[in-house]
Structure formats: C-alpha cells, structure tokens
Design an enzyme around this catalytic site. Sequence first.
Site, PDB file in Angstrom:
ATOM      1  N   GLY A  79       0.779  -1.216   0.000  1.00  0.00           N
ATOM      2  CA  GLY A  79       0.000   0.000   0.000  1.00  0.00           C
ATOM      3  C   GLY A  79       0.813   1.271   0.000  1.00  0.00           C
ATOM      4  N   PHE A  80       0.126   2.329  -0.411  1.00  0.00           N
ATOM      5  CA  PHE A  80       0.746   3.638  -0.537  1.00  0.00           C
ATOM      6  C   PHE A  80       1.181   4.174   0.824  1.00  0.00           C
ATOM      7  CE2 PHE A  80       0.021   7.554  -3.472  1.00  0.00           C
ATOM      8  CZ  PHE A  80       1.382   7.755  -3.524  1.00  0.00           C
ATOM      9  N   ARG A 100      -6.575   0.779  10.437  1.00  0.00           N
ATOM     10  CA  ARG A 100      -7.593  -0.061  11.064  1.00  0.00           C
ATOM     11  C   ARG A 100      -7.076  -1.426  11.453  1.00  0.00           C
ATOM     12  NH1 ARG A 100     -11.725  -1.392   7.465  1.00  0.00           N
ATOM     13  NH2 ARG A 100     -10.323  -0.915   5.728  1.00  0.00           N
ATOM     14  N   ARG A 101      -5.964  -1.865  10.840  1.00  0.00           N
ATOM     15  CA  ARG A 101      -5.463  -3.232  11.042  1.00  0.00           C
ATOM     16  C   ARG A 101      -4.221  -3.205  11.940  1.00  0.00           C
ATOM     17  NH1 ARG A 101      -6.873  -2.340   5.799  1.00  0.00           N
ATOM     18  NH2 ARG A 101      -8.575  -3.617   4.943  1.00  0.00           N
ATOM     19  N   ASP A 127     -10.394   3.483  13.226  1.00  0.00           N
ATOM     20  CA  ASP A 127     -11.063   3.663  11.938  1.00  0.00           C
ATOM     21  C   ASP A 127     -11.240   5.153  11.704  1.00  0.00           C
ATOM     22  OD1 ASP A 127     -12.723   3.766   9.714  1.00  0.00           O
ATOM     23  OD2 ASP A 127     -13.942   2.051  10.358  1.00  0.00           O
ATOM     24  N   ASN A 154      -3.624  10.142   3.888  1.00  0.00           N
ATOM     25  CA  ASN A 154      -3.490   9.195   2.793  1.00  0.00           C
ATOM     26  C   ASN A 154      -4.695   8.266   2.655  1.00  0.00           C
ATOM     27  OD1 ASN A 154      -1.932   7.456   0.832  1.00  0.00           O
ATOM     28  ND2 ASN A 154      -2.190   5.992   2.505  1.00  0.00           N
ATOM     29  N   SER A 207      -6.120  12.974  -6.328  1.00  0.00           N
ATOM     30  CA  SER A 207      -6.154  12.055  -7.464  1.00  0.00           C
ATOM     31  C   SER A 207      -6.472  12.833  -8.727  1.00  0.00           C
ATOM     32  CB  SER A 207      -7.224  10.976  -7.250  1.00  0.00           C
ATOM     33  OG  SER A 207      -7.434  10.221  -8.423  1.00  0.00           O
ATOM     34  N   TYR A 220     -16.881   8.804  -6.337  1.00  0.00           N
ATOM     35  CA  TYR A 220     -15.447   8.791  -6.036  1.00  0.00           C
ATOM     36  C   TYR A 220     -14.786  10.058  -6.555  1.00  0.00           C
ATOM     37  CZ  TYR A 220     -10.495   7.752  -6.190  1.00  0.00           C
ATOM     38  OH  TYR A 220      -9.131   7.834  -6.030  1.00  0.00           O
ATOM     39  N   LYS A 224     -12.807  13.256  -4.521  1.00  0.00           N
ATOM     40  CA  LYS A 224     -11.474  13.746  -4.820  1.00  0.00           C
ATOM     41  C   LYS A 224     -11.489  15.202  -5.254  1.00  0.00           C
ATOM     42  CE  LYS A 224      -9.169  10.267  -3.474  1.00  0.00           C
ATOM     43  NZ  LYS A 224      -8.312  10.433  -2.296  1.00  0.00           N
TER      44      LYS A 224
END
Length: 231
Positions: A79-80, A100-101, A127, A154, A207, A220, A224
């Site tokens: 991931g970024f 979150r993880r 979260d 991010n 983006s 989406y 952005k």
Amino acid sequence: MPTSKSGVLSSALRSRHHVTAILVVHNGAEWLPEVVVALTSQKHAIDNLIAVDTGSTDKSLQYLKKAGIKYLQAPSDTGFGAAIARRFGSSGFDLILTGRRGERLAELKKELEAAHPALRVMTCCFDIRNKEACIAAIDSLSDEWKSIDILVNNAGLAAGRDFFDEASIDDWDTMIDTNIKGLLYLSKAVIPLMTKRAFGHIINMGSIAGKEVYEKGNVYCATKYAVDAIS
C-alpha cells in the site's frame, strides 16, 4: 491523459507557488512517456514529478531514471501508506502510523525499527471514519508526540464503479466517510497542535479523478474534487 484505459493514478500536492505531481506506476511502460509529457506540459509548470513504483517493469524504471524523475518503490501488496512511511522513515522522521489493522501496523513498525535503529515509531489503531476515535487517538498522545510536523492524509478508497442510478448508497457512504470526512476529522484534531507551535505541513493525497471525471466514477470523483477544494 490515458487515465481510465491505462489505470494510471496521479495526485497533485498544491501550494500557492509550488506543484508536485505524484504518479503511481504499475506495469505501464507503453503509456508512461505519454503521461510524463502530459504532466510536465501543464499550463502551470510542475516543479517536481515523483513516481511511485508499485510493481512496474524494468523498462518503466529505466525510463524514469533517464527522464531524471524522482521515484520511490512500493511493493504492490503493502500500500501507498506503507511506502510513504518507509520514505519518511529513511529520512529520519519519527513516525505515528495509523490504520484499522493493528497487526499490519505492528509488522510495519517492526520492519521500520529494524531498518533504522534510531527511529521512533508509534502506532494508533482506529477507523478514520469514526470521528470520536480520530479525536481520541490524537488526544491520547503524550506532549512530545503531539509535536507533529507533517500530517499525511493518505486514507482513501474507490468502492464500486457503477452508473449513478445503479450504484450502492453504502459504497457512497464509505467513500464520503473515508475520503472526505476522515480527512477532515484528523486534520481538525491535528491543526490546533500545529498552530500552537506555529509550524506544520499537511499533505492531502488527491487524485487525477479530482481533476477529470471518468465514466462510472461519479461519487469517487466527487470526493477527490472535495479533497482538492479543501487543500
């Protein structure tokens, strides 16, 4: 610019007199030269063009090096955010990693501390869509860790790709809560700490979808566009 066909993602980090474009490269040797030319020939000159490699070919990397473009390499399965943490860590910045993880944060912390023994890394598992959790995470930091110099917003995602009348409202809520409201929550919590010290920078990851709408990208793209407006 071949955005939807090639799958290229591009983000602009803008200040009043400075523009840095971040180009995410993934197996794009055939379209990469066209995209680079398009980015560097914009009406408002781009001061820096940084490519992030997520698993491109040797041909792509050779082109980037020949063009004199700065780039950092990010394995496609990390991931970024992890790539950004590695880059800042390698430059000697102490890090607060959020996500979150918890297990992934712990793994990344272990990796960074092993690679840079003098580096200090803290993890905060929550979260970003949860307003109370965002505020509590920042409030829980010690005074030393509250001296945040750079906030990188991010977190973001694209959920679903459907025509407007066929789209899932749950997908809309997820994107709005993450891409816009999460960014606002964390910024709202951190900005007072920066203003108190009269120092700080915030990087909001945008983006090309916030500049040019693509088919079935409705909400989406809207999120952005919002990130660009907020920035």
